[in-house]
Each structure stands twice: as structure tokens, then as C-alpha cells.
Write an enzyme that holds these catalytic residues in place. Sequence first.
Site, mmCIF file in Angstrom:
data_model
loop_
_atom_site.group_PDB
_atom_site.id
_atom_site.type_symbol
_atom_site.label_atom_id
_atom_site.label_comp_id
_atom_site.label_asym_id
_atom_site.label_seq_id
_atom_site.Cartn_x
_atom_site.Cartn_y
_atom_site.Cartn_z
ATOM 1 N N HIS A 65 0.828 -1.221 0.000
ATOM 2 C CA HIS A 65 0.000 0.000 0.000
ATOM 3 C C HIS A 65 0.857 1.264 0.000
ATOM 4 C CE1 HIS A 65 -3.808 -2.176 0.687
ATOM 5 N NE2 HIS A 65 -3.085 -2.969 1.449
ATOM 6 N N ASN A 138 -10.071 -3.233 1.707
ATOM 7 C CA ASN A 138 -9.691 -3.196 0.297
ATOM 8 C C ASN A 138 -10.927 -2.982 -0.562
ATOM 9 O OD1 ASN A 138 -6.905 -3.746 0.740
ATOM 10 N ND2 ASN A 138 -7.282 -5.946 0.792
#
EC number: 1.11.1.6
Length: 492
Positions: A65, A138
Amino acid sequence: MDPYKYRPSSAYNAPFYTTNGGAPVSNNISSLTIGERGPVLLEDYHLIEKVANFTRERIPERVVHARGISAKGFFEVTHDISNLTCADFLRAPGVQTPVIVRFSTVVHERASPETMRDIRGFAVKFYTREGNFDLVGNNTPVFFIRDGIQFPDVVHALKPNPKTNIQEYWRILDYMSHLPESLLTWCWMFDDVGIPQDYRHMEGFGVHTYTLIAKSGKVLFVKFHWKPTCGIKNLTDEEAKVVGGANHSHATKDLHDAIASGNYPEWKLFIQTMDPADEDKFDFDPLDVTKIWPEDILPLQPVGRLVLNRTIDNFFNETEQLAFNPGLVVPGIYYSDDKLLQCRIFAYGDTQRHRLGPNYLQLPVNAPKCAHHNNHHEGFMNFMHRDEEINYYPSKFDPVRCAEKVPTPTNSYTGIRTKCVIKKENNFKQAGDRYRSWAPDRQDRFVKRWVEILSEPRLTHEIRGIWISYWSQADRSLGQKLASRLNVRPSI
């Protein structure tokens, strides 16, 4: 002068240039030398400080990320679920809680294009009156693995080749050929939703199973879903190449421009709940993060809305230093025994301590907005002002007490210590169901993408056969299409 008044903030900028120590700087374009062309002197404190600060500007990149952007706003309860949880920020319709949200791609580095085919992160930090709640999710409701011990390996496989620094699908498919449970996640990643048009037009999911605890003590399993009010939009593979080639920060720009123009992004929050007493009634394990809960049996229940109406003031302070941790929950919401979630509770806090230091929760963007108190003292970069004389507990001199006991699940366990795979794997059914739910043209695009990566020159005949076998078990026609186009027979 009050030394705490001028705390580090651009709000207190002097009208002239200074050193970090506050001394005035009369020249910020020339180094101190002997004469006009002589050597530079080490005594040029401002030069040394300026360069030393510059060479230390970058902090360790997130291991996953890394590429992301944040925005601020609020969450508002729209439906009463106080019968399901005693969480204060969900206590009644109309209650608003400030939030910050970070969107991201998962695999690629900090400066990578936002058009890569990849899972997107959707992490929300709620600044509640009872502490911070981090819902770290997510844009897919499932993940490739179900046990945290596999997380370093799946990330290593997805990341670039350590020899060439090139992401290569032969490595990914080799590793995941050992993980048939990954199929359902591939049904998101290689579907049309694998490249969202931008962050505003994508869904979000809490991914894991959590627990809700009511005032009565009743416990329910829960899953969280974010639905964009502006709908879901994606980029085709061809569009992604064009958009990414023109602007590798297109999604960041889209989010910033939308908020700046007053077109505030909004998502509706829904939950699915399950009585733990019913968990054995399903053909999958409800705590298995590689599975979804069927919405026809466990319908979505509306909870509230998320509105992003403020852009961040500084990227480094409010995106790079923004730190999420699934371990941050509040009374009324708790973990489940999901094996991957249990590992993330440790891993996320640990990686933030590595990136930002042991006092990362003192950074303004991470600090709770409610009163808090403990004896976690000192350590690198501790800038909390403290004047207590008592830094231990208990004490007759300090009236601080422990809070009233908050409700948590009271599970009881029996068994032996063991390392094992869950009994209800059922790795193929849900992947097949999702594939069959698509229109024929959407199925064809999915097949085309798989034919492309299964054609990697370094992929062995054996690994191709395994994947065709997996997809055949999910849907016979899908396996036949892949086998036909690749001229490969399935094998197990």
C-alpha cells in the site's frame, strides 16, 4: 514567552528565513567560503543543516500500500443499529464522527501509476469519542490467503523479482498454484473491477469478519461494505494504458479535484451479520477471508454514510505518516478468530513502529481526538508534553483508575496446540458462481486476461495445467476455454 505556544506549525511561520533552531538566516542561496572561489567551510551550520535535513526527508516506504492518497470528512449514522452494538459512534442516527480515509494500490511502489491491475486499499480511521477505530480494508471482499503466516510469501510473490526488480506473473502463478483458495480473489483482480476508474467509483470492504457486541452482551459476527453513491466505474486494459501514460496520478488528481469543486465523494456503509451459533450451517468457514457471505442469506443492512469534504493540508504529514492498524477497535466492536486478521493486528502496528517510530500514535494525524492516558513513556521522537511525577500504576498519589470493563466476546476454547488447514476449504464453488454471474462479454475479457498471463514463457506446462484444473473445478466451461486457447490439458 510560553515555549509551548510556538509548537511546530506553519501557522507560526516567521516573516524571514531561519534555521531549525530559530536563528535568522541572512543568505539562503550561497555557501560560506574563503573568498569568492575558495573552499566551502564546515562551519557553515545552515548549509550542513539544510543538506542533512534534505538527505533524510524520505522515510521507509510501506511494504504494501505504498502508493496512496488521503482525504478527510465525516461518517454519519443513518440507521439505528444500537440493538446490535454498543459502539458509541454508532449509538443513534444523526451522530457524526470525523474520519480520514486513505486509498491506495497494494503491490507497487510509492510513485507507481494508479492504473495498474491491482487490489486497492480502502482504509478508514474513525476519530470516535472512545478512541480511534481503524477499518483497514480493500476494494475486494476477499484475499488470496487465509492464514497470516503466508502473508510474507504472498507479498514476495506479488512484488518484483528480487534479481531483476520486475513484476513477473510466472512467479505469482507458481506460488499461487499452491493456493486454490486464491481463486475467488482472482475473480475480482482479473475481472473488470481490477482497474477502478478512480477511487470515487469503487467499492470498499472490511474484508475480515469482526464481531459486534450489544449492550446486552450478545455477540454477532459482522462484515463491513462500502458502496459508492456515484456508482462503480472501471477502466478497460486499453483505457488504463492511455490514462496511465498521460498522468500516473490520475486517481489522486480526480479525488482532489472532486472535493475542491464541492463534488464530495460519498459511500454508504452496509453490514452483514451472522449469529455465531449458525456458523456451521454454511458450506464454508465464515472466518475464512477467502470467502464471501451470500447476500441472499445474510442481507446487507444499511448503517450510515461516509462523506469526504476536505483535502489534506500536507501529503507527507497526512498520507505518508498516516498509520492504520486493525488492532485499533472501540468498545462494541471486536476481532474474530480470522487467522489473517489476528496476524494483521500485530503486523500493522509493528510496521508503523518501523516506519515512523514507537510513538507514531502521537503524530497529529494518528492521535486520538479524545482524552487518553497511560504510562507509555519516552522513546524516539516522543513530543507529548508531560509533567506528571507518577509514571507507574497503581499509586496512592495518582487518582487514575482503570476504565469500566467493556464488553468483549467470552469465547471458550478446547483443543490441542496444532498447525492445520481449516476443514471447510470449498475453494472452487464461489469462484464459479461469480464467473457464471457475468455477462458473456465480461467472461470473455476474464478469459483473455488469464490466457495472456498463462502464456508467460517461463511458466511450466505443469503449472499451466494446475491452473486450468483449478478453473475447471470452478466452472467446466471456463476450464475448457482456457485449455482450448492454450492447447493444454488440465492436470491436478
